[in-house]
Design a protein around this motif. Structure first.
Motif, mmCIF file in Angstrom:
data_model
loop_
_atom_site.group_PDB
_atom_site.id
_atom_site.type_symbol
_atom_site.label_atom_id
_atom_site.label_comp_id
_atom_site.label_asym_id
_atom_site.label_seq_id
_atom_site.Cartn_x
_atom_site.Cartn_y
_atom_site.Cartn_z
ATOM 1 N N GLN A 62 -0.287 -55.387 59.105
ATOM 2 C CA GLN A 62 0.880 -55.144 59.342
ATOM 3 C C GLN A 62 0.148 -53.887 60.850
ATOM 4 O O GLN A 62 0.734 -54.035 61.841
ATOM 5 C CB GLN A 62 1.826 -55.153 59.187
ATOM 6 C CG GLN A 62 3.385 -55.045 60.024
ATOM 7 C CD GLN A 62 3.600 -55.960 60.754
ATOM 8 O OE1 GLN A 62 3.475 -57.230 60.280
ATOM 9 N NE2 GLN A 62 3.866 -55.616 61.897
ATOM 10 N N ILE A 63 -0.319 -53.039 59.934
ATOM 11 C CA ILE A 63 -0.166 -52.054 61.208
ATOM 12 C C ILE A 63 -1.766 -52.695 61.849
ATOM 13 O O ILE A 63 -1.409 -52.059 63.229
ATOM 14 C CB ILE A 63 -1.196 -50.412 60.020
ATOM 15 C CG1 ILE A 63 0.297 -50.376 59.049
ATOM 16 C CG2 ILE A 63 -1.814 -49.906 61.288
ATOM 17 C CD1 ILE A 63 -0.100 -48.669 58.510
ATOM 18 N N ALA A 64 -2.697 -52.750 61.335
ATOM 19 C CA ALA A 64 -3.789 -54.026 62.803
ATOM 20 C C ALA A 64 -2.939 -54.462 63.028
ATOM 21 O O ALA A 64 -3.259 -54.206 65.106
ATOM 22 C CB ALA A 64 -4.680 -54.118 61.304
ATOM 23 N N ILE A 65 -1.935 -55.073 62.586
ATOM 24 C CA ILE A 65 -1.647 -56.041 63.672
ATOM 25 C C ILE A 65 -0.604 -55.534 64.776
ATOM 26 O O ILE A 65 -0.429 -55.871 66.590
ATOM 27 C CB ILE A 65 -0.470 -57.754 63.106
ATOM 28 C CG1 ILE A 65 -1.373 -58.483 62.547
ATOM 29 C CG2 ILE A 65 0.051 -58.324 64.076
ATOM 30 C CD1 ILE A 65 -0.483 -59.221 61.432
ATOM 31 N N ALA A 66 0.273 -54.636 64.657
ATOM 32 C CA ALA A 66 1.000 -53.873 65.423
ATOM 33 C C ALA A 66 -0.291 -53.569 66.323
ATOM 34 O O ALA A 66 0.043 -53.318 67.493
ATOM 35 C CB ALA A 66 2.004 -52.677 65.344
ATOM 36 N N LYS A 67 -0.846 -52.849 65.732
ATOM 37 C CA LYS A 67 -2.184 -52.098 66.548
ATOM 38 C C LYS A 67 -2.441 -52.537 67.873
ATOM 39 O O LYS A 67 -3.251 -52.930 69.314
ATOM 40 C CB LYS A 67 -2.875 -51.575 66.390
ATOM 41 C CG LYS A 67 -2.107 -50.012 65.181
ATOM 42 C CD LYS A 67 -3.703 -49.115 65.015
ATOM 43 C CE LYS A 67 -3.232 -47.551 64.399
ATOM 44 N NZ LYS A 67 -3.422 -46.798 64.354
ATOM 45 N N ALA A 68 -3.151 -54.467 67.485
ATOM 46 C CA ALA A 68 -3.741 -55.236 68.047
ATOM 47 C C ALA A 68 -2.806 -56.444 69.147
ATOM 48 O O ALA A 68 -3.277 -55.998 70.365
ATOM 49 C CB ALA A 68 -4.455 -56.267 67.483
ATOM 50 N N GLU A 69 -1.593 -55.731 68.921
ATOM 51 C CA GLU A 69 -0.792 -56.558 69.689
ATOM 52 C C GLU A 69 -0.806 -55.655 71.299
ATOM 53 O O GLU A 69 -0.600 -56.272 71.968
ATOM 54 C CB GLU A 69 0.844 -56.645 69.331
ATOM 55 C CG GLU A 69 0.891 -57.357 68.953
ATOM 56 C CD GLU A 69 1.882 -58.066 67.119
ATOM 57 O OE1 GLU A 69 2.193 -58.860 67.521
ATOM 58 O OE2 GLU A 69 2.128 -57.109 67.698
ATOM 59 N N SER A 70 -1.065 -54.351 71.129
ATOM 60 C CA SER A 70 -1.369 -53.326 71.613
ATOM 61 C C SER A 70 -2.704 -53.175 73.086
ATOM 62 O O SER A 70 -2.934 -52.211 73.068
ATOM 63 C CB SER A 70 -0.544 -52.417 71.651
ATOM 64 O OG SER A 70 0.884 -52.322 71.307
ATOM 65 N N LYS A 71 -3.117 -54.181 72.579
ATOM 66 C CA LYS A 71 -4.809 -53.836 72.459
ATOM 67 C C LYS A 71 -5.582 -52.770 72.091
ATOM 68 O O LYS A 71 -6.476 -52.826 72.898
ATOM 69 C CB LYS A 71 -4.884 -53.941 74.066
ATOM 70 C CG LYS A 71 -4.364 -55.449 74.677
ATOM 71 C CD LYS A 71 -4.118 -56.280 74.407
ATOM 72 C CE LYS A 71 -4.514 -57.416 75.505
ATOM 73 N NZ LYS A 71 -3.515 -58.729 74.553
ATOM 74 N N ASP A 72 -4.975 -52.478 70.753
ATOM 75 C CA ASP A 72 -6.170 -51.348 69.934
ATOM 76 C C ASP A 72 -6.236 -51.424 68.440
ATOM 77 O O ASP A 72 -5.353 -52.698 67.922
ATOM 78 C CB ASP A 72 -4.925 -50.138 69.522
ATOM 79 C CG ASP A 72 -5.587 -48.881 69.118
ATOM 80 O OD1 ASP A 72 -6.693 -49.227 68.800
ATOM 81 O OD2 ASP A 72 -4.844 -48.286 68.549
ATOM 82 N N PHE A 73 -7.823 -52.350 69.015
ATOM 83 C CA PHE A 73 -8.289 -53.049 67.813
ATOM 84 C C PHE A 73 -9.143 -52.178 67.156
ATOM 85 O O PHE A 73 -9.719 -52.309 65.619
ATOM 86 C CB PHE A 73 -9.356 -54.133 68.236
ATOM 87 C CG PHE A 73 -8.420 -55.136 68.924
ATOM 88 C CD1 PHE A 73 -7.800 -55.764 68.783
ATOM 89 C CD2 PHE A 73 -8.913 -54.969 70.932
ATOM 90 C CE1 PHE A 73 -6.737 -56.947 68.956
ATOM 91 C CE2 PHE A 73 -8.032 -56.007 71.040
ATOM 92 C CZ PHE A 73 -7.518 -56.839 70.357
ATOM 93 N N SER A 74 -8.680 -50.681 66.860
ATOM 94 C CA SER A 74 -9.432 -49.507 66.471
ATOM 95 C C SER A 74 -8.537 -50.256 64.573
ATOM 96 O O SER A 74 -10.417 -49.713 63.316
ATOM 97 C CB SER A 74 -8.828 -48.429 66.189
ATOM 98 O OG SER A 74 -7.434 -47.838 66.590
ATOM 99 N N GLU A 75 -7.891 -50.551 64.373
ATOM 100 C CA GLU A 75 -7.359 -50.311 62.730
ATOM 101 C C GLU A 75 -8.085 -51.966 62.312
ATOM 102 O O GLU A 75 -8.823 -52.102 60.872
ATOM 103 C CB GLU A 75 -5.881 -50.566 62.803
ATOM 104 C CG GLU A 75 -5.700 -50.548 60.884
ATOM 105 C CD GLU A 75 -5.896 -49.192 60.612
ATOM 106 O OE1 GLU A 75 -5.654 -49.276 59.417
ATOM 107 O OE2 GLU A 75 -5.443 -47.913 60.946
#
Length: 113
Positions: A62-75
């Motif tokens: 969920q944390i990775a998905i939320a960040k990826a939705e904001s174009k942050d793929f670090s997680e």
């Protein structure tokens, strides 16, 4: 939590809702270990060989998905690095081996998440 007869299993027992059922299981398991003359060191080594230290949990996804939705793929990158070697001790990643945070207890993810 490791199964430890001498410690009374309190830390492990507290993870179960039906503690009396755990008590029954623990008594049976203790008896089996005695019957098999099971050696704690060998048993622990065998378990560590087949049980990864790091497992992808819903809250991590969920944390990775939320960040990826904001174009942050670090997680996503961090989880990929972590889960490439799930059996290896990765001290800088110990956060991912801890119990899930309280907010994650009600988290639902689907297979399509």
């Amino acid at each position: 939590c490791a199964f430890d007869e001498s410690a009374g299993d309190h830390p492990l027992r507290d993870l179960f809702v039906q503690r009396t059922r755990f008590d029954q299981w623990a008594a049976n398991y203790s008896q089996r270990l005695r019957d098999e003359n099971s050696d704690k060191i060998n048993r622990q080594a065998n378990m560590l060989a087949v049980n990864p230290k790091y497992v992808l949990r819903n809250y991590m996804a969920q944390i990775a998905i939320a960040k990826a939705e904001s174009k942050d793929f670090s997680e996503v990158d961090m989880l990929l690095k972590l889960l490439t070697k799930p059996f290896d001790d990765q001290p800088d990643m110990d956060f991912y081996a801890q119990e899930p945070p309280d907010w994650a207890k009600t988290l639902d993810l689907s297979c399509s998440s």
